[in-house]
Design a protein around this motif. Structure first.
Motif, mmCIF file in Angstrom:
data_model
loop_
_atom_site.group_PDB
_atom_site.id
_atom_site.type_symbol
_atom_site.label_atom_id
_atom_site.label_comp_id
_atom_site.label_asym_id
_atom_site.label_seq_id
_atom_site.Cartn_x
_atom_site.Cartn_y
_atom_site.Cartn_z
ATOM 1 N N UNK A 107 -4.030 3.236 -1.468
ATOM 2 C CA UNK A 107 -3.248 3.917 -2.499
ATOM 3 C C UNK A 107 -2.297 3.010 -3.254
ATOM 4 N N UNK A 108 -1.961 1.851 -2.669
ATOM 5 C CA UNK A 108 -0.896 1.037 -3.212
ATOM 6 C C UNK A 108 0.480 1.529 -2.808
ATOM 7 N N UNK A 109 0.521 2.635 -2.064
ATOM 8 C CA UNK A 109 1.783 3.210 -1.600
ATOM 9 C C UNK A 109 1.821 3.147 -0.079
ATOM 10 N N UNK A 110 2.637 2.287 0.498
ATOM 11 C CA UNK A 110 2.671 2.153 1.953
ATOM 12 C C UNK A 110 3.272 3.382 2.616
ATOM 13 N N UNK A 111 2.495 3.975 3.517
ATOM 14 C CA UNK A 111 2.995 5.135 4.260
ATOM 15 C C UNK A 111 2.166 5.270 5.529
ATOM 16 N N UNK A 112 2.848 5.481 6.642
ATOM 17 C CA UNK A 112 2.172 5.654 7.927
ATOM 18 C C UNK A 112 2.624 6.938 8.585
ATOM 19 N N UNK A 113 1.657 7.753 8.977
ATOM 20 C CA UNK A 113 1.906 8.907 9.840
ATOM 21 C C UNK A 113 1.129 8.646 11.125
#
Length: 207
Positions: free
Chosen positions: A119-125
């Motif tokens: 996505x180009x958007x760093x996010x971790x769940x």
């Protein structure tokens, strides 16, 4: 190959990182066959990264050492940082990729789901590991808590959105390995070229 008849540039990267805590040299080929040569001085981490390479069809070479006489934390996390940076560099502008991937992977009693969005958007769940997993010492060197640290380092440096859910499991080795294999399989799908995709798969025109 992408939907364009124009030849696609090799999706490769070679990075080095030197700090007072670790020394890392890493090469990656996103369009490989899963060949790996990994020496991190942390044997179970070698095992996990080999699984990532094999199941994501990503060629990966790692040479690393660090202050493991203190703890493996610095070396393990720093390799995750460099791997994430290499993935981001190798992906280029992301034109023609599928972008999304998901996988559910078992390892005996363990079962893990992973979803990847380039996505180009760093996010971790990240969740579902059994209580106390983070305290387990696996392979004599690697604590369960390091699994999340690695995913944090990769996702934030590669610009990925990643969801990892442990759906079941008892053995710490099996859980950790299933997490890496599920992530690998999801990443394999996300990075793959889709012949139906024209340009960058985002309404923004950039990822």
């Amino acid at each position: 190959m992408s939907s364009s008849s124009t030849p696609v540039a090799p999706r490769v990267a070679h990075l080095q990182r030197e700090t007072s805590e670790s020394s890392i040299e890493l090469s990656i080929n996103l369009d490989g066959t899963g060949v790996s040569d990994i020496q991190t001085t942390v044997p179970f981490y070698d095992h996990l990264l080999t699984a990532f390479s094999k199941h994501s069809l990503t060629d990966l070479t790692v040479r690393a050492h660090g202050d493991t006489e203190i703890d493996v934390h610095h070396t393990v996390e720093d390799i995750g940082i460099v791997l994430g940076q290499a993935i981001k560099q190798a992906l280029g502008d992301k034109s023609g990729i599928s972008r999304y991937g998901d996988a559910v992977v078992p390892l005996d009693e363990a079962l893990v789901q992973a979803v990847v969005d380039i996505s180009g958007r760093p996010y971790l769940v990240h969740g579902g590991e059994p209580a106390g997993f983070e305290f387990h010492l696996i392979g004599g060197h690697f604590t369960g808590s390091m699994v999340r640290h690695v995913f944090e380092a990769i996702t934030f440096n590669a610009g990925l959105t990643v969801h990892v859910r442990v759906l079941g499991g008892r053995d710490a080795h099996h859980i950790a390995e299933a997490e890496f294999k599920a992530f690998a399989r999801a990443f394999r799908l996300a990075k793959a070229f889709d012949p139906l995709v024209s340009g960058i798969p985002s309404t923004k025109g950039a990822l």
